[in-house]
Structures are given as structure tokens and as C-alpha cells.
Design an enzyme around this catalytic site. Structure first.
Site, PDB file in Angstrom:
ATOM      1  N   HIS A 189       0.830  -1.219   0.000  1.00  0.00           N
ATOM      2  CA  HIS A 189       0.000   0.000   0.000  1.00  0.00           C
ATOM      3  C   HIS A 189       0.863   1.268   0.000  1.00  0.00           C
ATOM      4  O   HIS A 189       0.427   2.317   0.447  1.00  0.00           O
ATOM      5  CB  HIS A 189      -0.943   0.044   1.207  1.00  0.00           C
ATOM      6  CG  HIS A 189      -1.641  -1.252   1.495  1.00  0.00           C
ATOM      7  ND1 HIS A 189      -2.891  -1.557   1.005  1.00  0.00           N
ATOM      8  CD2 HIS A 189      -1.243  -2.354   2.193  1.00  0.00           C
ATOM      9  CE1 HIS A 189      -3.239  -2.765   1.404  1.00  0.00           C
ATOM     10  NE2 HIS A 189      -2.258  -3.286   2.115  1.00  0.00           N
ATOM     11  N   SER A 221      14.462  22.133 -15.474  1.00  0.00           N
ATOM     12  CA  SER A 221      13.269  22.949 -15.656  1.00  0.00           C
ATOM     13  C   SER A 221      13.698  24.292 -16.220  1.00  0.00           C
ATOM     14  O   SER A 221      14.745  24.820 -15.858  1.00  0.00           O
ATOM     15  CB  SER A 221      12.575  23.156 -14.310  1.00  0.00           C
ATOM     16  OG  SER A 221      11.755  24.304 -14.363  1.00  0.00           O
ATOM     17  N   LYS A 229      15.732  22.252 -10.265  1.00  0.00           N
ATOM     18  CA  LYS A 229      15.058  21.003 -10.617  1.00  0.00           C
ATOM     19  C   LYS A 229      15.912  20.050 -11.434  1.00  0.00           C
ATOM     20  O   LYS A 229      16.658  20.456 -12.320  1.00  0.00           O
ATOM     21  CB  LYS A 229      13.790  21.304 -11.418  1.00  0.00           C
ATOM     22  CG  LYS A 229      12.746  22.025 -10.613  1.00  0.00           C
ATOM     23  CD  LYS A 229      11.905  21.069  -9.813  1.00  0.00           C
ATOM     24  CE  LYS A 229      10.913  20.414 -10.729  1.00  0.00           C
ATOM     25  NZ  LYS A 229       9.750  19.924 -10.049  1.00  0.00           N
ATOM     26  N   GLU A 286       9.126   9.247 -16.416  1.00  0.00           N
ATOM     27  CA  GLU A 286       7.725   9.638 -16.575  1.00  0.00           C
ATOM     28  C   GLU A 286       7.191   9.231 -17.946  1.00  0.00           C
ATOM     29  O   GLU A 286       6.049   8.773 -18.082  1.00  0.00           O
ATOM     30  CB  GLU A 286       7.579  11.148 -16.386  1.00  0.00           C
ATOM     31  CG  GLU A 286       7.896  11.595 -14.965  1.00  0.00           C
ATOM     32  CD  GLU A 286       8.079  13.102 -14.888  1.00  0.00           C
ATOM     33  OE1 GLU A 286       7.075  13.809 -14.760  1.00  0.00           O
ATOM     34  OE2 GLU A 286       9.221  13.584 -14.992  1.00  0.00           O
TER      35      GLU A 286
END
Ligand code: ARG
Length: 463
Positions: free
Chosen positions: A161, A282, A288, A295
Site C-alpha cells: 500500500h 526545468s 530542478k 515519466e
């Protein structure tokens, strides 16, 4: 040819050529040009067989086979004028062959149809992709084995979980993916073995009255045998669907792993650092470092599984044998194959380059009461408590520690005995995460020795 504007391949009975819109919906050359090499290999095998069986003269077959090589080099050199009026790759190649070798080219289509031709080309293409996927999966497995070997005994939290469950080893977690990608590879091999039959010579749908040798062309093209039923040979695309299904399952595995890398590389987790080579920045936030490759791999399953649903939907309800609907099979498979193979390569690159943060892994493993099960097991083993009671006692100890804002090993023996009087000092041995993982020696368990056995088994298997 009856009319200058009618189709030069099938225009015999046509007085007029197709409307521009008809041509636009009908033509597949925009995408099936990717089958050029397979189409030419199939035609060369077919020409050789036509000569060997005496259906065409050896000199004509030789001229065709040579001419086809010229066409191939023109296409590969980017030196070929594809024509939408010629619909597809099969007719583009044949028309150009005719310009090169003259009327002999007209004999190439003896005892064959575009229906068995396209089925053959497409099988050959899909087979190449299966081989590429096999190699890509193998490379990814090797990269995972390197990670697993390096951190066979590094401790990290195991989750259920996405909540801390029990400590596991980094090597064990990496090896879980080795098992998954290993099964993907086995599925690739199964699919390849099943699809490796030659449709060539099934002709339009019924076979042919010419004395062809389908075993000869099958062998020349590396197929194990000819398809046994000509109707089936030209009309099924289950090999493409099986490819998409194997690709979908594998992309699903890639997606899950990618998701873990996204989570693990976040500032909140810091379990891994991805390399600069496999991260992006970024344009507005200078601090970043984004896991874009992970992704995108996570997202690719969408189009791959979408392709499977699309082709399944195209195929359902089609009567035997060939219908033009089946021309819609290719773009889905091309796109899925490109993205699956790219994802495999990107994942291999990321895994090969990434650095696991051993300290962060162990610190995370040591928090969240991850050894509560070890404590309960100890109560069963040492105090002979029934597991349900041990579970309850452990729950009380967790609540006590939680109330104090500490972890289980930080409780004193007196604290423990306050909950259950028979607990002894020995309990502290099982509360450490290293002891916890070392104790899980059951087959397939997370103990470093078990993990190393699996690494050795996989290393042997790949060599
Ligand atoms: N371009 C066609 C396809 O991809 C080739 C087969 C055409 N056959 C036919 N009977 N029109 O399916």
C-alpha cells in the site's frame, strides 16, 4: 492498360482512375514503406522459388532478384520516389522493378497475391521487432543484475500500500524486476516461435494451381514451416496482436518500475539519484532535476495498450479471408514497437547510470516500525504465543513507541515488559533491520544469501 489514368497494377477493367479522396483513404505507402526490406526479401525468395520449380525462366528470375537489390539500395539510400497512386509498398517496389528490368518483372506476381505478400512482410517485420525486444530485455536484465549485485545486502523498506511493511534488500527489489522482465523475454520467445510460419504462397486466399514450393520460400525467409491453411495465412493477424499483448505486459512492467524511480528520485525519498544523462532540467526552476525519461516510460503503456485495443477492434467481426480493414494493422504495431523498444533502451540507460543512496535506504528501512513482524515472530518463537496474540502484543508496543515518538528498538526492556512480562533482552536482536532481512532465508526471500543465489542463477542463464 486501358486508360492512362487507371491503376497500372489492377486497372485493366477500369475506365477511370480513382478520385483523389479514394486514393487518400486507400493508400498505405505513407507508412508501409517501413516494410520495404521485408517486401524485397519476400519477393527475392519467391522469384528464386518460381525458377526452381520451372514456373519462370531462370534468367528472368535472376534479373528480378538482381533488380530487387537495386530497388532496395535505392530505398535505403533515400533515393526512391514513392507514389501514392501505386497504393502500397508492394506495388511501388514492383513498378520500379519493371522500370529496371523490363517486362520480366511482370512475372514476379505469378502464384502470389498482395494478400499473402503483406502477411509475409508483416510477419517478418514483427519477428525482427521481437528479436530486438529480446535483446533490449536482456540488456535491461543485465543492468538490473549489476545493481542487484552491488546492493545485495543493502537494506531498504519494503512496501505494501506504499506504506512501510518490512525491510527488504535492494538486491531483492532489483531482482523482482529481473523476474518480470525475464518473463517478458520468455513471452517474446513464445510469441516468436508461434508466429514463425510463412504465409507466402497462400496467394489471394485459396492457394494456387501453380506447382509452387512453399517449403522452399519458408526456409529461405527463416520461417520454420509454411502456414498450413491458406485462408488462415492471409486473414489472421493474431501474431501482431500477440506482439502487442507481449509489448503491453512488458510496458506495464516498465511503467511500474518507472513510477518507482519517479518516487525514489524525489527529494522526499532520495533512494536513488538518476544521472544527468537521464534527467532533464526545468526552464523556470533552476534547482530542478526531473526524471522525464521515467515519466515518459510510465506513460508509454497508454499508446502501446491502446494499439492492442485498436487492432483487436479492427479484427473482431471480420469475415474470412482478407479485408482491407487489415491495412489498419500496421501503424498501431509500428508505433507500439518503436515506443516499447525506446522505453526498454531508456530504462536500461537509467538503471545502468543510477546510484542508489545506501544510507537513505537504510534510514528509511529503520523507520516506520518496519520490524514489527519480526517482533511478533519472536514472541511466537521464543514465548510460544499464538500468532494472533503476538500480533496484539506487538500492536501495543508499536502504539507505545508511536506515542513516545520513537521506534521499536528505542523502547527499553522495562517498557517491553510492561506490555508482556516474559519479554527478554534477546528481543532486541530481531528489531534491527539487518537482522530482519538476514533472517528471511526462505526460498525466494529477501535474505542476502538467497538474493545472491538468484543473481547467480540469472547470470548463468544469460551466459
Ligand atoms: N496495402 C494492403 C494492406 O496493407 C496490401 C494488401 C492489399 N490487398 C488487397 N486485396 N487489396 O493490407
Amino acid at each position: 492498360m486501358t486508360d492512362a489514368t487507371s491503376n497500372q497494377m489492377w486497372g485493366g477493367r477500369f475506365a477511370a482512375g480513382p478520385d483523389a479522396i479514394m486514393e487518400a483513404i486507400n493508400a498505405s505507402i505513407g507508412f508501409d514503406k517501413r516494410l520495404a526490406a521485408q517486401d524485397i526479401a519476400g519477393s527475392r525468395a519467391h522469384a528464386a522459388m518460381l525458377a526452381a520449380t520451372g514456373i519462370v525462366k531462370a534468367s528472368d528470375a535472376e534479373a528480378m532478384r538482381e533488380g530487387l537489390l537495386t530497388v532496395l539500395s535505392e530505398i535505403e539510400g533515400g533515393d526512391f520516389a514513392f507514389s501514392a497512386a501505386l497504393e502500397d509498398i508492394h506495388m511501388n517496389v514492383e513498378a520500379r522493378l519493371k522500370e529496371i528490368v523490363g517486362p520480366a518483372a511482370g512475372r514476379l506476381h505469378t502464384a502470389r497475391s498482395r494478400n499473402d505478400q503483406v502477411a509475409t512482410d508483416f510477419r517478418l517485420w514483427v519477428r525482427d521487432q521481437l528479436d530486438a525486444a529480446d535483446a533490449g530485455l536482456t540488456a535491461l536484465i543485465r543492468a538490473l543484475l549489476v545493481q542487484a549485485e552491488a546492493g545485495a545486502d543493502w537494506v531498504m523498506p519494503g512496501f505494501t500500500h506504499l506504506q512501510t511493511a518490512q525491510p527488504v534488500t535492494w538486491g531483492h527489489h532489483m531482482m523482482a524486476y529481473v523476474e518480470m522482465f525475464g518473463r517478458d523475454r520468455a513471452r517474446v520467445r513464445d510469441a516468436r516461435a508461434r508466429m514463425n510460419e510463412s504465409p507466402l504462397g497462400a496467394a489471394a486466399l485459396a492457394g494456387t494451381s501453380f506447382p509452387i514450393d512453399r517449403h522452399m520460400t519458408a526456409e529461405a525467409l527463416g520461417f520454420d514451416r509454411p502456414c498450413a491453411n491458406s485462408l488462415d495465412a492471409v486473414s489472421d493477424r493474431d501474431f501482431a496482436l500477440e506482439f502487442l499483448s507481449v509489448a503491453s505486459i512488458s510496458a506495464m512492467h516498465l511503467s511500474r518500475f518507472a513510477e518507482e524511480l519517479v518516487i525514489w528520485s524525489s527529494a522526499q525519498f532520495r533512494f536513488v539519484a538518476l544521472s544527468d544523462r537521464f534527467s532533464t532540467g526545468s526552464s523556470i526552476m533552476p534547482q530542478k532535476k526531473n526524471p522525464d525519461a521515467a515519466e515518459l516510460i510510465r506513460a508509454k503503456i497508454g499508446r502501446i495498450f491502446g494499439a492492442q485495443v485498436a487492432l483487436m477492434t479492427v479484427m473482431k467481426g471480420l469475415p474470412l479471408a482478407y479485408s482491407k480493414d487489415m491495412q489498419e494493422d500496421k501503424e498501431q504495431v509500428f508505433d507500439a514497437a518503436d515506443n516499447w523498444l525506446l522505453s526498454l533502451a531508456a530504462m536500461e540507460g537509467m538503471v545502468g547510470d543510477m546510484t542508489a543512496n545506501r544510507d537513505a535506504l537504510e534510514a528509511a528501512a529503520s523507520s516506520g516500525f518496519s520490524t514489527a513482524t519480526d517482533l511478533a515472530d519472536w514472541l511466537v518463537r521464543e514465548l510460544d504465543l499464538p500468532f494472533r496474540e503476538a500480533h496484539h502484543v506487538t500492536g501495543s508496543l508499536v502504539a507505545l513507541a508511536e506515542g513516545r515518538g520513537c521506534d521499536l528498538p528505542d523502547l527499553t526492556l522495562a517498557d517491553m515488559q510492561g506490555v508482556h512480562g516474559s519479554i527478554t533482552e534477546g528481543v532486541f536482536d530481531v528489531l534491527g533491520v539487518r537482522n530482519s532481512v538476514a533472517s528471511r532465508t526462505s526460498y525466494g526471500g529477501t535474505a542476502p544469501e538467497r538474493v545472491r543465489e538468484q543473481i547467480a542463477r540469472w547470470t548463468d542463464l544469460l551466459d
